[in-house]
Write an enzyme that holds these catalytic residues in place. Structure first.
Site, short mmCIF file in Angstrom:
data_model
loop_
_atom_site.label_atom_id
_atom_site.label_comp_id
_atom_site.label_asym_id
_atom_site.label_seq_id
_atom_site.Cartn_x
_atom_site.Cartn_y
_atom_site.Cartn_z
N HIS A 227 -0.57 31.62 17.31
CA HIS A 227 0.71 32.25 17.30
C HIS A 227 1.12 33.04 15.89
CE1 HIS A 227 4.99 32.77 17.24
NE2 HIS A 227 5.02 32.53 18.78
N TYR B 79 14.47 33.85 15.89
CA TYR B 79 15.48 33.57 14.92
C TYR B 79 16.81 34.43 15.26
CZ TYR B 79 11.93 31.20 12.12
OH TYR B 79 10.75 30.34 11.77
N PRO C 145 13.55 21.67 7.57
CA PRO C 145 12.89 22.02 8.64
C PRO C 145 12.82 23.69 8.94
CG PRO C 145 14.45 20.85 9.66
CD PRO C 145 14.59 20.72 8.09
N LYS D 57 7.34 23.24 7.19
CA LYS D 57 6.20 22.90 6.43
C LYS D 57 5.83 21.40 6.27
CE LYS D 57 5.84 27.17 4.52
NZ LYS D 57 5.12 27.98 4.92
N TYR E 269 5.16 32.24 5.13
CA TYR E 269 5.57 31.55 6.35
C TYR E 269 4.29 30.82 6.79
CZ TYR E 269 7.87 31.55 10.81
OH TYR E 269 8.33 31.31 12.04
P1 RFL Z 1 6.18 10.62 9.70
O1 RFL Z 1 5.50 11.57 10.66
O2 RFL Z 1 7.44 10.40 9.77
O3 RFL Z 1 5.49 9.11 9.91
C1 RFL Z 1 5.92 8.00 8.91
C2 RFL Z 1 5.34 6.90 9.84
O4 RFL Z 1 5.68 5.78 9.09
C3 RFL Z 1 6.28 4.85 9.83
N1 RFL Z 1 7.00 3.99 8.96
C4 RFL Z 1 6.94 2.70 8.44
N2 RFL Z 1 5.78 1.94 8.97
C5 RFL Z 1 5.51 0.81 8.24
N3 RFL Z 1 6.57 0.28 7.40
C6 RFL Z 1 7.63 0.90 7.31
N4 RFL Z 1 8.61 0.40 6.50
C7 RFL Z 1 7.71 2.23 7.57
N5 RFL Z 1 8.97 3.22 7.71
C8 RFL Z 1 8.23 4.08 8.42
C9 RFL Z 1 7.14 5.56 11.01
O5 RFL Z 1 7.11 4.77 12.08
C10 RFL Z 1 5.83 6.76 11.08
O6 RFL Z 1 5.07 6.52 12.12
O7 RFL Z 1 5.72 11.07 8.22
P2 RFL Z 1 4.39 11.84 7.48
O8 RFL Z 1 3.22 11.36 8.08
O9 RFL Z 1 4.79 12.17 6.23
O10 RFL Z 1 4.29 13.35 8.39
C11 RFL Z 1 5.57 14.41 8.09
C12 RFL Z 1 5.87 15.07 9.37
O11 RFL Z 1 6.03 14.04 10.51
C13 RFL Z 1 7.29 15.91 9.14
O12 RFL Z 1 7.48 16.64 7.91
C14 RFL Z 1 7.39 17.12 10.28
O13 RFL Z 1 7.64 16.68 11.46
C15 RFL Z 1 8.50 18.12 9.76
N6 RFL Z 1 8.64 19.02 10.98
C16 RFL Z 1 7.81 20.07 11.19
N7 RFL Z 1 6.54 20.21 10.10
C17 RFL Z 1 6.09 21.49 10.18
O14 RFL Z 1 4.91 21.32 9.57
N8 RFL Z 1 5.98 22.27 11.14
C18 RFL Z 1 7.17 22.04 12.27
O15 RFL Z 1 7.20 23.03 13.31
C19 RFL Z 1 8.02 21.17 11.96
N9 RFL Z 1 8.88 20.98 12.97
C20 RFL Z 1 9.86 18.69 11.89
C21 RFL Z 1 9.92 19.91 12.83
C22 RFL Z 1 10.62 17.76 11.61
C23 RFL Z 1 11.73 17.86 12.58
N10 RFL Z 1 12.56 16.70 12.72
C24 RFL Z 1 11.97 15.34 12.22
C25 RFL Z 1 13.70 17.03 11.63
C26 RFL Z 1 10.73 19.87 13.69
C27 RFL Z 1 11.88 18.66 13.45
C28 RFL Z 1 12.85 18.42 14.79
#
Ligand code: RFL
Length: 402
Positions: free
Chosen positions: A83, A212, A304, A308, A399
């Site tokens: 994309h 956007y 978000p 990133k 970006y």
């Molecule tokens: P995660 O994915 O939150 O995983 C953390 C894991 O830890 C578990 N956990 C525990 N396990 C054991 N003991 C505890 N006390 C625990 N507490 C929590 C949880 O169950 C989970 O499985 O963190 P990680 O690995 O650091 O990854 C980060 C990403 O998930 C996050 O930054 C992204 O989703 C942000 N984000 C986006 N990032 C992008 O790079 N591109 C995107 O297009 C993008 N779109 C988004 C997003 C985040 C969004 N939300 C959540 C606001 C869109 C949305 C809607």
């Protein structure tokens, strides 16, 4: 010690105990396990939840390169798609940026985060990696020493304890790693004062670009996920519950803010997920506290607006894996000593760009002189992005870059 006790101890110790099975924890687990490092992943949620939690979708070119380097990119090559275009819609018309042909010429790969996490989990389990689901880390103890422990609540509700040489806190912003940071840790937090309603709609994408839209009612965003699912964002009232708006009201707001009267209709569909997202930035410094190391959202939360978070998580996991492999297999601690600084350079770059995006996409709230000034600057910024090739190249590099 009886044989039974010895086995239980062996089962509850690992050189690296990884908290959290998100993109950060599972990338790290795969890389460490492949290098022969004794590690375990402790995950609070159950297996099905981990495989289906929908969040990110836009993977940076560098993220894809990292996953390719370690043989973890088969799924995204099969099912993801490249994309490279975004479309900005305003009250004064619209313009498109083919960012895939600007700057360094890199593109995103659209691949839902739950599919990436599912691939990483399958790969890790197939390779014989250890993971404990429904095991919640409660606290990390003795992190400043050389034998940290992790207190957990096991799947059956009983307390347990894991011993480690290093603990990797990949358990997100509200996890145990953050709660266990020593007093000296710095936490930078900024509330950007903007709230989004994040939506997943059972509807095909309506644009062949990231959309956007800047409307007097507020921001609206459109991002493809799959052929049948689209993510939308609506700027939303701070404090309102996610279910405050009916589906009819949501689609009416999306139609209006996306200027469908000028640009054509959106495909409507059932809203299958809603989340209220306060746009906040959050960074912990440093990322290393003795034997406790942070990665992913546990280390930093970029708002978000710039997509990133998952990309930083994968990048940091690779840097951390390399550092831990050097340390544990060659007693070479140089990369571990540099880990925090190297990540923070990327983190602050991402934070700066997310901040810039937030200011680009949202009008100031007030009607006073200060707000008027900021709104005039914002309009000028949009115009510069529309007309200046230099500005467009800068945008494209930031970006997609990480
Ligand atoms: P995660 O994915 O939150 O995983 C953390 C894991 O830890 C578990 N956990 C525990 N396990 C054991 N003991 C505890 N006390 C625990 N507490 C929590 C949880 O169950 C989970 O499985 O963190 P990680 O690995 O650091 O990854 C980060 C990403 O998930 C996050 O930054 C992204 O989703 C942000 N984000 C986006 N990032 C992008 O790079 N591109 C995107 O297009 C993008 N779109 C988004 C997003 C985040 C969004 N939300 C959540 C606001 C869109 C949305 C809607």
């Amino acid at each position: 010690m009886t044989e039974r006790q010895t086995n239980r101890t062996a089962e509850t110790s690992a050189d690296v105990v990884i908290l959290g099975a998100g993109p950060a924890g599972l990338t790290l687990g795969n890389l460490l396990h492949a290098a022969g490092i004794d590690c375990v992943v402790l995950e609070r949620a159950d297996r099905a939840h981990v495989r289906t939690r929908a969040r990110a979708g836009f993977l940076a070119a560098n993220t894809v390169r990292i996953l390719e380097r370690h043989g973890l990119a088969d799924g995204l090559h099969r099912r993801g798609h490249p994309h490279g275009t975004c479309e900005f819609r305003t009250g004064n018309g619209s313009f498109r940026l083919d960012y895939g042909t600007l700057g360094r010429g890199e593109r995103h790969t659209v691949y839902p985060q739950q599919d990436l996490v599912s691939d990483l989990l399958t790969h890790y389990l197939d390779a014989g990696g250890r993971i404990r689901f429904e095991t919640e880390a409660r606290s990390v103890r003795e992190a400043t020493g050389t034998r940290p422990t992790v207190d957990v609540r096991e799947a059956d509700g009983r307390p347990g304890r894991w011993r480690a040489r290093y603990v990797a806190g990949c358990d997100g912003r509200h996890g145990a790693a953050r709660r266990s940071l020593p007093a000296g840790a710095l936490r930078h937090h900024r509330d950007h004062g903007v709230t989004w309603l994040g939506l997943l709609a059972e509807a095909p994408p309506s644009l062949d670009a990231v959309g956007y839209a800047m409307h007097p009612d507020g921001f609206a965003g459109h991002m493809a996920r799959t052929a049948d699912i689209t993510r939308y964002y609506l700027q939303y009232e701070r404090g309102a519950p996610g279910d405050a708006w009916s589906e009819e009201r949501i689609w009416a707001a999306l139609d209006r803010r996306m200027y469908t009267a000028e640009h054509g209709p959106l495909h409507h569909g059932r809203i299958v997920q809603r989340s209220v997202i306060n746009l906040e930035s959050d960074v912990v410094e440093p990322l290393r506290h003795g034997s406790l190391l942070l990665a992913g959202d546990a280390a930093s939360l970029p708002a978000p607006a710039a997509a990133k978070g998952a990309n930083l998580a994968v990048l940091e996991a690779e840097l951390l894996a390399e550092a831990l492999i050097d340390e544990l297999s060659r007693s070479d601690s140089r990369a571990l000593d540099r880990y925090s600084r190297r990540c923070l350079d990327h983190i602050w770059r991402a934070q700066e760009f997310a901040h810039w995006m937030i200011q680009l996409l949202h009008a100031p709230a007030g009607a006073d002189a200060e707000s008027f000034f900021h709104e005039a600057m914002r309009r000028s910024r949009v115009e510069s992005l529309r007309t200046s090739r230099t500005h467009q190249d800068w945008f494209a590099d930031n970006y997609v870059g990480i």
